[in-house]
Design a protein around this motif. Sequence first.
Motif, PDB file in Angstrom:
ATOM      1  N   ASP A 161      38.467 -21.962 -28.237  1.00 18.93           N
ATOM      2  CA  ASP A 161      38.596 -21.378 -27.151  1.00 18.93           C
ATOM      3  C   ASP A 161      36.900 -21.470 -26.994  1.00 18.93           C
ATOM      4  O   ASP A 161      36.399 -19.848 -27.286  1.00 18.93           O
ATOM      5  N   PRO A 162      35.739 -21.735 -26.513  1.00 22.28           N
ATOM      6  CA  PRO A 162      34.608 -21.576 -25.916  1.00 22.28           C
ATOM      7  C   PRO A 162      34.025 -20.115 -25.243  1.00 22.28           C
ATOM      8  O   PRO A 162      33.358 -19.683 -25.254  1.00 22.28           O
ATOM      9  N   ALA A 163      35.545 -19.708 -24.491  1.00 24.53           N
ATOM     10  CA  ALA A 163      35.617 -18.575 -23.424  1.00 24.53           C
ATOM     11  C   ALA A 163      36.596 -17.473 -24.689  1.00 24.53           C
ATOM     12  O   ALA A 163      36.734 -16.350 -23.710  1.00 24.53           O
ATOM     13  N   SER A 164      36.711 -17.718 -25.053  1.00 23.98           N
ATOM     14  CA  SER A 164      37.662 -16.578 -26.143  1.00 23.98           C
ATOM     15  C   SER A 164      37.023 -15.092 -26.160  1.00 23.98           C
ATOM     16  O   SER A 164      37.845 -14.075 -26.220  1.00 23.98           O
ATOM     17  N   GLU A 165      35.440 -15.133 -26.339  1.00 26.94           N
ATOM     18  CA  GLU A 165      34.477 -13.555 -26.233  1.00 26.94           C
ATOM     19  C   GLU A 165      34.572 -13.177 -24.942  1.00 26.94           C
ATOM     20  O   GLU A 165      33.854 -12.434 -25.464  1.00 26.94           O
TER      21      GLU A 165
ATOM     22  N   LYS B 280      30.656 -29.094 -19.869  1.00 21.27           N
ATOM     23  CA  LYS B 280      32.274 -30.159 -19.441  1.00 21.27           C
ATOM     24  C   LYS B 280      32.840 -29.480 -20.010  1.00 21.27           C
ATOM     25  O   LYS B 280      33.812 -29.508 -20.148  1.00 21.27           O
ATOM     26  N   LEU B 281      32.359 -29.260 -21.396  1.00 20.55           N
ATOM     27  CA  LEU B 281      33.326 -28.995 -22.443  1.00 20.55           C
ATOM     28  C   LEU B 281      33.688 -27.320 -22.954  1.00 20.55           C
ATOM     29  O   LEU B 281      34.697 -27.346 -23.393  1.00 20.55           O
ATOM     30  N   GLY B 282      33.164 -26.353 -21.668  1.00 18.95           N
ATOM     31  CA  GLY B 282      32.481 -25.341 -21.530  1.00 18.95           C
ATOM     32  C   GLY B 282      31.741 -24.404 -22.394  1.00 18.95           C
ATOM     33  O   GLY B 282      32.038 -23.209 -21.998  1.00 18.95           O
ATOM     34  N   PHE B 283      31.392 -24.868 -23.243  1.00 13.23           N
ATOM     35  CA  PHE B 283      30.071 -24.293 -23.688  1.00 13.23           C
ATOM     36  C   PHE B 283      28.914 -23.809 -23.088  1.00 13.23           C
ATOM     37  O   PHE B 283      28.728 -24.993 -22.082  1.00 13.23           O
TER      38      PHE B 283
ATOM     39  N   LEU C 149      26.008 -23.241 -28.114  1.00 18.25           N
ATOM     40  CA  LEU C 149      25.668 -24.928 -28.440  1.00 18.25           C
ATOM     41  C   LEU C 149      24.837 -25.019 -28.281  1.00 18.25           C
ATOM     42  O   LEU C 149      24.324 -25.433 -26.904  1.00 18.25           O
ATOM     43  N   SER C 150      23.854 -25.489 -29.077  1.00 21.08           N
ATOM     44  CA  SER C 150      22.144 -25.986 -28.868  1.00 21.08           C
ATOM     45  C   SER C 150      22.019 -27.321 -29.433  1.00 21.08           C
ATOM     46  O   SER C 150      23.117 -27.900 -30.105  1.00 21.08           O
TER      47      SER C 150
ATOM     48  N   VAL D  90      27.772 -15.720 -28.630  1.00 19.56           N
ATOM     49  CA  VAL D  90      27.946 -16.302 -26.757  1.00 19.56           C
ATOM     50  C   VAL D  90      27.662 -16.085 -26.003  1.00 19.56           C
ATOM     51  O   VAL D  90      26.844 -14.581 -25.940  1.00 19.56           O
ATOM     52  N   LYS D  91      27.351 -16.495 -24.599  1.00 21.90           N
ATOM     53  CA  LYS D  91      26.354 -15.768 -23.579  1.00 21.90           C
ATOM     54  C   LYS D  91      26.874 -15.472 -22.798  1.00 21.90           C
ATOM     55  O   LYS D  91      28.101 -15.438 -22.287  1.00 21.90           O
ATOM     56  N   PHE D  92      26.508 -14.265 -22.291  1.00 16.01           N
ATOM     57  CA  PHE D  92      27.735 -13.517 -21.188  1.00 16.01           C
ATOM     58  C   PHE D  92      26.512 -13.340 -20.044  1.00 16.01           C
ATOM     59  O   PHE D  92      25.587 -13.414 -19.952  1.00 16.01           O
TER      60      PHE D  92
END
Length: 202
Positions: free
Chosen positions: A139-143, A168-171, A149-150, A199-201
């Motif tokens: 899950d790209p939002a797990s943190e 669109k994939l959540g990254f 993703l670069s 991770v981007k916050f």
Amino acid sequence: MNIMTIGIIGAGKIGTAVARILARAGIKATIANSRGPETLSELSAELSPFISAGTIAEAASADIVFVAVPWTKLPGALSGLPAWNGRVVVDTNNSIEAPAFKPADLGGRTSSEIFADLVPGAQVVKAFNHLFASLLEADPASEGGKRVLSYSGDDVDAKAEIAGLIEKLGFFGIDLGALAVGAKLAQFPGGPLPALNLVKFG
């Protein structure tokens, strides 16, 4: 973003991870390997109705084609395919192979420069190569933020397509610039970004 047709060449850890995150987002794609579509029936059943198994030629005919093939097998996997004609090809590969993990001799070039020679006429974007497969498909939002993703490439429109797909994939996508610059940062071994779980916050 208008989702175009997507193909995946290679069904190892990264190719399978790409298939899973596409399916999770409800995006259809065709995945292929060197052994034929019948060997991918279990994966296509798991990810139905979004991911279907096909031939390499079928996957390579898509508008956006992910290539996730062991480094030494790339020339064989990409030979004899129809002309790319400006279609977007995502280079997810690293110039190293298990189990020895011995770096390939690139002669001072980046792996993506060598990869681009194998897909003449394609718009190459380097992306989806710098995370372990287990992190890529998690899950790209797990943190609590968005996993980063670069991507890099020389064509603005091609990068925009991949940037939109990443979102669109959540990254959270970060544009590393031209292929010669960004690929050097993201390639493994040698680059500073591979295996970092950024991770981007906010």
